[in-house]
Scaffold this active site. Sequence first.
Site, PDB file in Angstrom:
ATOM      1  N   HIS A 140     -39.958 110.134 -91.113  1.00 57.58           N
ATOM      2  CA  HIS A 140     -39.648 111.103 -92.156  1.00 57.58           C
ATOM      3  C   HIS A 140     -38.843 110.459 -93.258  1.00 57.58           C
ATOM      4  CE1 HIS A 140     -38.365 114.834 -94.013  1.00 57.58           C
ATOM      5  NE2 HIS A 140     -39.354 115.392 -93.350  1.00 57.58           N
ATOM      6  N   LYS A 545     -48.301 122.835-101.291  1.00 62.66           N
ATOM      7  CA  LYS A 545     -48.023 122.183-102.575  1.00 62.66           C
ATOM      8  C   LYS A 545     -49.148 122.465-103.570  1.00 62.66           C
ATOM      9  CE  LYS A 545     -47.541 117.498-104.267  1.00 62.66           C
ATOM     10  NZ  LYS A 545     -48.929 117.122-104.334  1.00 62.66           N
TER      11      LYS A 545
END
EC number: 4.1.1.31
Length: 878
Positions: A140, A545
């Site tokens: 991440h 998104k």
Amino acid sequence: MAEIDARLREEVHLLGELLGQTIRTQLGDDFLDKIERIRKGAKAGRRGSAAGAEQLTSTLGDLGDDELLPVARAFNQFLNLANIAEQQHRVRRRRPDEPEPFELRVLDELLERLLAAGQKPDELARQLGRLDIELVLTAHPTEVARRTLIQKYDAIAAQLTALDHSDLLPAERERIAQRLQRLIAEAWHTEEIRRSRPSPVDEAKWGFAVIEHSLWQAVPQFLRRADRSLQAATGLRLPLEAAPIRFASWMGGDRDGNPNVTARVTREVLLLARWMAADLYLRDVDQLAAELSMQQASAELRAQVGDSAEPYRALLKQLRERLRETRSWAQQALTADIAPGAAVLQDNHDLLAPLQLCYQSLHACGMGVIADGPLLDCLRRAATFGLFLVRLDVRQDSTRHAAALSEITDYLGLGRYAEWDEEQRLAFLQRELDSRRPLLPSDYRPSADTAEVLATCREVAAAPAAALGSYVISMAGAASDVLAVQLLLKEAGLRRPMRVVPLFETLADLDNAGPVIDRLLGLPGYRVRLHGPQEVMIGYSDSAKDAGTTAAAWAQYRAQEELVRLCGEHQVELLLFHGRGGTVGRGGGPAHAAILSQPPGSVAGRFRTTEQGEMIRFKFGLPDIAEQNLNLYLAAVLEATLLPPPAPEPSWRAMMDRLADVGVKAYRGVVREHPQFVAYFRQATPEQELGRLPLGSRPAKRREGGVESLRAIPWIFAWTQTRLMLPAWLGWEQALGQALAGGEGELLKNMREQWPFFRTRIDMLEMVLAKADASIAALYDQRLVEPALQPLGAQLRDLLSQACAAVLELTGQSRLLAHSPETLESISVRNTYLDPLHLLQAELLARCRLRQQAPESPLEQALLVSVAGIAAGLRNTG
């Protein structure tokens, strides 16, 4: 507002005091006084005091460049310490009169409900033992905490646990306080930010550390509890080899948009996993050999070891030698191409068989109480982690496979694969998959990009099947994307089945997922290569998104429904792989509620999901917390399998269609169509600076360009830092607002009460809106955004206000999270420490942009610390 638990407050206060003493020792009373003025100003400002807000702003504005970094570090460290105290509070020992936390009693209560609903005990036990849940650990870019610090934080948590004992002597209490002081001083004097980006191998080692320090203890504890619950409810026990939850990983396998993950890296990570697994089992076997000194053994065990006076030790000695050989080979193979010797363990059966033989022999000889101790724990670990620790997934973008095949077909004089339509591609791929001759001639010399794709396929072909999970194709849009990978793997020498998994991640691809899988399952020969369920990955990040969370959530739901229907028609089992992030904007949220809100029939005993970097630490970083979260997964998947939610009413579906339609238009109207949006985004958030920070091995962008080229994680991370949280709610304000204004409030309220999918969406929306803060976002605008763009910021904050109003009207509350005072209090406590960091970050961004600082400069370091602190304070970041 309800007060947070007094013990938690005491611990937060204690840790804050100890941090203050550390800061005073290094930087003096004057500096500590300044920190305290900033904290008090923030607290007063939050309570509406103009003087407090002014004090905060002026104190921060007067800081010299040399003071910015230590101030940022002070508030960052405090937020990390508050997190530790809060995590520890979740798992602290209960007093006799206190109920167990929901996470620990959830399975017991579910089993009671299932039996009351008519489930037969033996069927229930069989279903629980057969559950197939896989948690896929991913690297991440916003997991900013260093491993060194995480270990210190874990040690602080252990001291808080020790402090929890009510019968401590004063001297013992003093010793714990001294140890805490020392650990906090160590953390303060340790640089919290790495100087360089971690490599993919570093990220994989970080994942292995979570297994070594937490999950290795948590998994057998969790299975013991599940076994006890099952026995109490049904009188039956979990099978010895039951592993309802296993782990996979993308660290070292996810090469989508990350040129640093090469075939060589994947090989290294696979070997490191084998080394780590062998090392962990060696520790277990050493302990077992010390404990299992008994002489009496079954005939089956005697057949393996002869008349040894210590038969269990003799058998374990054989296993220990093979584990040492395995570890030694893995170590050597990291630097040289060495074939494994005959003693190297290659099959999980070779690990499990001697342990099972010891277990069965002890039970047969009346020593079940010994068998059910550490030996059972080791057996459970062996069933869960196997010889390879985690199954490594490989992920690559579909365009890379198409480019490789284009180069190959061009070389063979067949034309360019990339220019063919879908029918031409499928005809070619099926022909080559059925052919017994190789596709590539021996004199073919590929380009660097194609060579890397082929080298990865060769690593997949060479690795043992149990070491690998799935080959995931990102940006998949057609059946040919799956066959292309199957052909490349065949060409690399793969002779066994491998799960090749299309990932549908944009709105259009989600809508097209059903037809693609329908086509795939209807292709001649495809089913023969399938071997097991058809796995399909649903992308939460990029669809949100692309279209906003309103439309994305509904598209994900509909795609899953359609896939369930089609696989039923084709009589093929379906495994859905959920690509969730840590944030609401990337499909995050409480796992238990999320699983129970899936479409009926979509879970069916199987569940696969990603667990993101910073959430891995919060959910699985400490053994007791990991045990709680594993319980939640187990109970939710069992419930979704045996008590699936009802299908949504036609009126609910029609309403969701309308909400999604309005939501996507509202979202894209801002993000894609507003001419000033990209310029505003780049000025108002730390988006450009995030790209420079050493936060992960993967670049923040797929390519040059606007918002569409940004990866989903930095896109969300940037908005989280400024507290506008825009990706998580934009679109809902119009969708809900129009429906409520149109008199459809009753329908929406019914949906929220009766439909788990809709309730979960609204609950997550409410949570993110409670964390959003228009006044903080406005401060960034005032300091960083040119006047011509500021009206857009004001418009976005107005939309945020509309979203809050719509949720309040729908839920019938006077303030967000009124039903969860503990969460509100937690946010309130954090705001006192977050506010100075936000103001400081805006100031740092302004100074850095004015002076173009080098990455190593104190200003850039302070900026990075502010990013880390805000991430820690808000928990789920990107």
